[in-house]
Design an enzyme around this catalytic site. Sequence first.
Site, mmCIF file in Angstrom:
data_model
loop_
_atom_site.group_PDB
_atom_site.id
_atom_site.type_symbol
_atom_site.label_atom_id
_atom_site.label_comp_id
_atom_site.label_asym_id
_atom_site.label_seq_id
_atom_site.Cartn_x
_atom_site.Cartn_y
_atom_site.Cartn_z
ATOM 1 N N GLU A 40 0.926 -1.033 -0.091
ATOM 2 C CA GLU A 40 -0.091 0.246 -0.083
ATOM 3 C C GLU A 40 1.017 1.331 -0.060
ATOM 4 O O GLU A 40 1.456 1.519 1.048
ATOM 5 C CB GLU A 40 -0.758 0.046 1.445
ATOM 6 C CG GLU A 40 -1.643 1.433 1.399
ATOM 7 C CD GLU A 40 -2.460 1.229 2.980
ATOM 8 O OE1 GLU A 40 -2.464 2.385 3.381
ATOM 9 O OE2 GLU A 40 -2.692 0.185 3.477
ATOM 10 N N ARG A 44 0.917 10.131 1.455
ATOM 11 C CA ARG A 44 1.521 11.045 2.398
ATOM 12 C C ARG A 44 2.727 12.019 1.806
ATOM 13 O O ARG A 44 3.134 12.734 2.262
ATOM 14 C CB ARG A 44 1.917 10.333 3.764
ATOM 15 C CG ARG A 44 0.865 9.729 4.445
ATOM 16 C CD ARG A 44 1.770 8.553 5.555
ATOM 17 N NE ARG A 44 0.755 7.703 6.187
ATOM 18 C CZ ARG A 44 0.712 7.079 7.166
ATOM 19 N NH1 ARG A 44 2.109 7.296 7.742
ATOM 20 N NH2 ARG A 44 -0.171 6.280 7.543
ATOM 21 N N THR A 68 -3.603 5.973 2.094
ATOM 22 C CA THR A 68 -3.837 7.416 2.603
ATOM 23 C C THR A 68 -4.725 8.237 1.613
ATOM 24 O O THR A 68 -4.269 9.426 1.243
ATOM 25 C CB THR A 68 -2.502 8.125 3.253
ATOM 26 O OG1 THR A 68 -2.134 7.386 3.825
ATOM 27 C CG2 THR A 68 -2.937 9.327 4.019
ATOM 28 N N LYS A 128 -11.069 -0.770 7.068
ATOM 29 C CA LYS A 128 -9.785 -0.647 7.655
ATOM 30 C C LYS A 128 -10.090 -0.064 9.191
ATOM 31 O O LYS A 128 -11.334 0.397 9.069
ATOM 32 C CB LYS A 128 -8.818 0.581 7.014
ATOM 33 C CG LYS A 128 -7.659 0.888 7.569
ATOM 34 C CD LYS A 128 -7.266 2.212 6.773
ATOM 35 C CE LYS A 128 -5.791 2.639 7.418
ATOM 36 N NZ LYS A 128 -4.646 1.933 6.842
#
Length: 206
Positions: A40, A44, A68, A128
């Site tokens: 993943e 960021r 993210t 998640k």
Amino acid sequence: MDVMERLKRAAIVPVVVLDDAKDAVATANAMVAGGVDVMEITFRTAAAPDAIRAVAENCPDMLPGAGTVITLAQCKRAIECGAKFIVSPGFDEEVVKYCVDNGVAVCPGCVTPTEIMAAMKYGLKVVKFFPANVYGGLSAMKALSGPFGGVQFLPTGGVNAKNIGEYLAAPYVFAVGGSWVCPKADIAAGNFERITELCRESKAAI
């Protein structure tokens, strides 16, 4: 094997933070060598789109996803670059709807009953759970699995090589996420053999 089945089989969904896209392929190859074939790549950093594209084009044994993802624009960009799954820290209806409509696996962050119910409306069975160590960890997920027995969790935050076995033994845990198998400092320093070893250690702990 579809994307979600592959994530479940991997058991570990590494959260990979790349400051420079040039490190993406080497990181992916190091992880594959250690037995982890999904990653993943988080949004960021500005390197995320190019990193996803590099892995998608050069690492056939690796399944790249984007993490993210907090806006629809990021989601679309990630998919265009080759991301096969999308992970969000929270529930964003625009992102979830776009992924469902376009057949892209998506795992939104859901830690409350309301958020889980919102995800279920879109047919999602895996969410998640982030940050897991802040929101009650295994005990919280166990409690939530009562009313939501058809839902499994991907906990991230506080999961590591020492407790991964405990997390994955829980029937309501789908897989676990975290960055301990690919520390940002090791990527930046080019310590790819260390990343391979960390992946091996974590797979052995499952």
